[in-house]
Design an enzyme around this catalytic site. Structure first.
Site, mmCIF file in Angstrom:
data_model
loop_
_atom_site.group_PDB
_atom_site.id
_atom_site.type_symbol
_atom_site.label_atom_id
_atom_site.label_comp_id
_atom_site.label_asym_id
_atom_site.label_seq_id
_atom_site.Cartn_x
_atom_site.Cartn_y
_atom_site.Cartn_z
ATOM 1 C CD GLU A 68 3.503 6.285 31.950
ATOM 2 O OE1 GLU A 68 3.317 7.215 32.757
ATOM 3 O OE2 GLU A 68 2.584 5.752 31.311
ATOM 4 C CG ASP A 69 8.911 9.736 30.864
ATOM 5 O OD1 ASP A 69 8.137 10.585 31.333
ATOM 6 O OD2 ASP A 69 9.442 8.847 31.559
#
Ligand code: MN
Length: 568
Positions: A68-69
């Site tokens: 996600e990051d």
């Protein structure tokens, strides 16, 4: 041993590989605090490791934000770390992707959590660890984000932790969320419960602890540990709201916990406490004989201590303390102590199964697919069932069921079987007749009275608490309405004579079922001596045309000789 030390000691381990992968993936990324982003995933992994999860879970915790990051390709994680780690990382990413805003997103979020929960508890535990670290560092985020995260923590994660038996985590979530959710009340509460006040309470509790040690020693009880605490702001606020904002009715502001070796000592220690300070009547709770549905076991009592201060005492064994604090993660611990360090998805699933959450979850899952179910109803049902205190009731056969607090005999009836629910007329609680809207209490022995052919009533919805009961009542009412739209709500009894043979009743009832008519009761009358029985079937049908057509169809069943019918 910290993860950093583990990595140094075993540089070829799965955890070490994940450590390096995550460190590289998040290189250069900074958190709002200015510290490296990697610190967050490391802290999350430390928490997961403290909860005694296996190294697969610790590795997944290190990797939990790489998709996600840090824009890592999920395929890379799968290739580098294998299917199991990938499954966990992907699961956490899926939950994180859902933002908590309005009711519908809320349901969706819960659904994802629930799916993960029934699939592999470790996904949820990693998510809880991630959330715990984010909550501990929430102060640096922008105001709006703080509020959203705090709200979600308070409404979803704190109750979930509670349900998983992780009590300290649950109250830590509450206490961390509170200042962001109710800044005004937080400031006010700080004025009442000041730092000085808390310090004073701690000195008071230290004195009580020393006295208690003496008393216990006199009675030859040597506790393993005595701890105490002053209730945190968040949980204090929650309690006060329950009691019309009154500070005086919070009986567990001060709590003392005594940990002893065995159950006999628990009761002995309780006796010592009561001999030293008078107990408040009606406040003694035996969660050892009657554990809470999430497995919590302890003795609780409130006493009036010196200076008329009310103190809550909690007495439990070492084993209970471990179970109560670690909750579901205690199972992981026992598994590992048992020798094998490996931990498969299947075992995690079994633990969820043991918690009896899964069956309920699958019920919700099915209902989520039902377009007639509004998301508000469903959310309400989930909140009630997952997030509230539960009671235990006992069947005449001695089976114990857990129900939400406030449940009535109708909930109990539907919990046994939908048929029992539909046909219930009343109940006996502890041998006494009660109406169906009677509120059940823990320990009640409940027996349901039924009447054949009875149907649920609309007014049951006013007091049915469980989602299962409410859903079933609604659906039967819906069927009833659409089935008898044109006529009054009368039933028809078919009287069928014929030569007896194997499978006769089955053939007749399947003809009726195929006509989509509900059967309310089936009776067979033996005609003594003559051999041929009379079968009486009451059906939920009254439209004359449908009745005639049905009678016609029944008469075509092999060996049926005569069919008559009349309204009942
Ligand atoms: Mn994270």
């Amino acid at each position: 041993m910290s993860i950093k030390e583990q990595v140094k000691k075993h540089p070829e381990s799965l955890v070490a590989k994940a450590y390096r992968f995550a460190e590289q993936a998040h290189a250069g990324q900074k958190r709002k605090t200015g510290e490296p982003y990697f610190n967050h995933v490391l802290a999350t992994a430390e928490i997961v490791s403290d909860w005694n999860l296996d190294e697969t879970a610790v590795a997944a915790a290190l990797l939990h934000d790489t998709i996600e990051d840090a824009d890592k390709d999920p395929a890379d994680i799968r290739r580098e770390f294998g299917e199991e780690v990938y499954f966990l990382v992907d699961g956490v990413a899926k939950i994180s992707r859902v933002k908590y805003r309005q009711a519908s997103a809320q349901v969706d979020n819960l659904r994802k959590l629930i799916l993960a929960l029934s699939e592999d508890l470790r996904v949820v535990l990693i998510k809880l660890a991630d959330r715990l670290h984010n909550m501990r560092t929430l102060a640096v985020l922008p105001r709006e984000k703080q509020k959203r995260i705090a709200l979600e923590t308070d409404e979803v994660y704190a109750p979930l932790a509670y349900r998983l038996g992780m009590h300290s985590l649950s109250s830590e979530f509450q206490n961390l969320a509170f200042p962001f959710l109710h800044p005004e009340d937080y400031r006010k509460l700080q004025q009442v419960v000041t730092k000085e006040f808390i310090a004073e309470q701690i000195r008071y509790l230290e004195r009580i602890r020393d006295k208690l040690s003496e008393f216990l020693k006199e009675h030859h009880i040597s506790p393993r540990e005595i701890k105490f605490r002053v209730k945190g702001y968040g949980s204090l606020y929650k309690k006060m709201q329950k009691h019309q904002n009154s500070f005086d009715r919070v009986y567990d502001l001060l709590a003392m916990r005594i940990i002893v070796s065995d159950v006999a000592e628990c009761y002995a220690a309780l006796g010592v406490i009561h001999a030293a300070w008078p107990p408040l009547p009606g406040r003694i709770k035996d969660y050892i004989a009657m554990p809470k549905p999430n497995g919590y076991r302890s003795l609780h009592t409130n006493v009036i201590g010196p200076d008329n201060k009310i103190i809550e005492f909690q007495v439990r064994t070492t084993q209970m303390e471990e179970d109560n604090e670690l909750g579901v993660t205690a199972h992981f611990l026992y598994k590992q102590r048992g020798g094998s360090m490996s931990f498969a998805k299947q075992e995690s699933k079994q633990i969820a199964e043991e918690l009896r959450i899964v069956r309920q979850l699958h019920d919700w899952q099915e209902r989520l697919g039902n377009p007639e179910e509004s998301s508000d109803d469903l959310l309400e049902a989930m909140k009630i069932e997952l997030f509230r205190d539960r009671i235990f009731v006992v069947t005449p056969r001695g089976d114990v069921f857990d129900l939400p607090s406030g449940a009535t005999p109708i909930d109990f009836a539907y919990h046994i079987h939908s048929e029992v629910g539909d046909t219930s007329t009343g109940a006996k609680v502890n041998g006494k007749l009660v109406p169906l809207d009677h509120t059940l209490r823990s320990g009640d022995l409940v027996e349901i009275l039924t009447q054949k052919g009875k149907k649920p009533s609309e007014h049951w919805l006013a007091f049915a608490k469980t989602g299962a009961a409410r859903g079933r009542i609604r659906s039967v009412l819906r069927q009833k309405r659409s089935g008898t739209l044109l006529s009054s709500a009368l039933h028809t009894e078919f009287k069928i004579s014929g030569r007896d043979r194997v499978g006769l009743i089955k053939d007749i009832t399947s003809v009726i079922a195929r006509a989509r008519v509900n059967i309310l009761s089936v009776n067979q009358q033996e005609n003594a001596g003559r051999g041929n029985p009379t079968i009486r079937i009451v059906c939920d049908v009254s439209d004359p045309e449908r009745v005639a057509r049905l009678a016609e169809k029944i008469s075509t069943v092999a060996s049926v000789t005569e069919v008559t019918h009349h309204a009942v």
